[in-house]
Scaffold this motif. Structure first.
Motif, mmCIF file in Angstrom:
data_model
loop_
_atom_site.group_PDB
_atom_site.id
_atom_site.type_symbol
_atom_site.label_atom_id
_atom_site.label_comp_id
_atom_site.label_asym_id
_atom_site.label_seq_id
_atom_site.Cartn_x
_atom_site.Cartn_y
_atom_site.Cartn_z
ATOM 1 N N THR A 8 0.829 -1.202 0.000
ATOM 2 C CA THR A 8 0.000 0.000 0.000
ATOM 3 C C THR A 8 0.864 1.254 0.000
ATOM 4 O O THR A 8 0.578 2.211 -0.730
ATOM 5 C CB THR A 8 -0.955 -0.004 1.213
ATOM 6 O OG1 THR A 8 -1.788 -1.166 1.117
ATOM 7 C CG2 THR A 8 -1.817 1.244 1.253
ATOM 8 N N ARG A 64 2.344 1.688 -3.511
ATOM 9 C CA ARG A 64 1.338 2.127 -4.496
ATOM 10 C C ARG A 64 0.912 3.571 -4.280
ATOM 11 O O ARG A 64 0.591 4.280 -5.229
ATOM 12 C CB ARG A 64 0.118 1.212 -4.446
ATOM 13 C CG ARG A 64 0.424 -0.144 -5.033
ATOM 14 C CD ARG A 64 -0.808 -0.979 -5.142
ATOM 15 N NE ARG A 64 -0.473 -2.263 -5.751
ATOM 16 C CZ ARG A 64 -1.204 -3.333 -5.635
ATOM 17 N NH1 ARG A 64 -2.322 -3.305 -4.948
ATOM 18 N NH2 ARG A 64 -0.847 -4.456 -6.218
ATOM 19 N N ARG A 65 0.894 3.998 -3.033
ATOM 20 C CA ARG A 65 0.502 5.384 -2.740
ATOM 21 C C ARG A 65 1.692 6.332 -2.715
ATOM 22 O O ARG A 65 1.540 7.503 -2.401
ATOM 23 C CB ARG A 65 -0.226 5.452 -1.398
ATOM 24 C CG ARG A 65 -1.555 4.762 -1.434
ATOM 25 C CD ARG A 65 -2.292 4.933 -0.145
ATOM 26 N NE ARG A 65 -3.618 4.330 -0.262
ATOM 27 C CZ ARG A 65 -4.420 4.113 0.750
ATOM 28 N NH1 ARG A 65 -4.055 4.460 1.965
ATOM 29 N NH2 ARG A 65 -5.591 3.558 0.548
ATOM 30 N N GLU A 66 2.867 5.776 -2.989
ATOM 31 C CA GLU A 66 4.111 6.537 -2.935
ATOM 32 C C GLU A 66 4.287 7.198 -1.572
ATOM 33 O O GLU A 66 4.729 8.338 -1.456
ATOM 34 C CB GLU A 66 4.178 7.552 -4.077
ATOM 35 C CG GLU A 66 4.153 6.898 -5.448
ATOM 36 C CD GLU A 66 4.194 7.881 -6.601
ATOM 37 O OE1 GLU A 66 4.253 9.111 -6.362
ATOM 38 O OE2 GLU A 66 4.165 7.415 -7.740
ATOM 39 N N GLY A 67 3.928 6.443 -0.536
ATOM 40 C CA GLY A 67 4.066 6.914 0.834
ATOM 41 C C GLY A 67 5.436 6.566 1.384
ATOM 42 O O GLY A 67 6.227 5.863 0.746
#
Length: 122
Positions: free
Chosen positions: A89, A92-95
């Motif tokens: 996650t 994918r969220r570039e967190g």
């Protein structure tokens, strides 16, 4: 399948919640919107109940003979399901990956602690 040990489920839930308060500090303290904290508490309870169900499926005879299964099974869930989901996650969220790894560490500790509670309360 044996019966679910609901006392252990509630105790494991409490231990995981207290560990979350110790791990996250002020961020774990309930504040508006309170509904989000209630939802988080219910989801944590569902996790503890699922562990209780899993241990009931294995049975007390096996768990008494192989006590390490409490930690292997609970920790294995955190290592192979929860952690990768957090990591994927974040990617994918570039967190921040560091934050995802920190959260993964909490969930591993929480699941191992819950496994320990189930071991102690049999």
């Amino acid at each position: 399948m044996g019966p679910v040990n609901w006392i252990a489920v509630v105790a494991a839930w409490g231990v995981a919640a207290l560990l979350g308060v110790a791990f996250y500090g002020r961020a774990a303290a309930p504040r508006p919107p309170y509904l989000l904290h209630i939802a988080a508490a219910l989801l944590m309870f569902a996790s503890a109940a699922m562990l209780g169900h899993m241990f009931a499926r294995v049975g007390t005879a096996t768990l008494d003979a192989k006590w390490w299964l409490y930690f292997m099974m609970a920790g294995g869930l955190a290592l192979t399901f929860i952690g990768p989901a957090l990591f994927i996650t974040a990617v994918r969220r570039e967190g921040p990956i560091g934050k995802a790894l920190c959260d993964w560490g909490y969930w591993l500790a929480a699941y191992l602690a819950m496994g320990g509670v189930f071991l102690l309360l049999g």
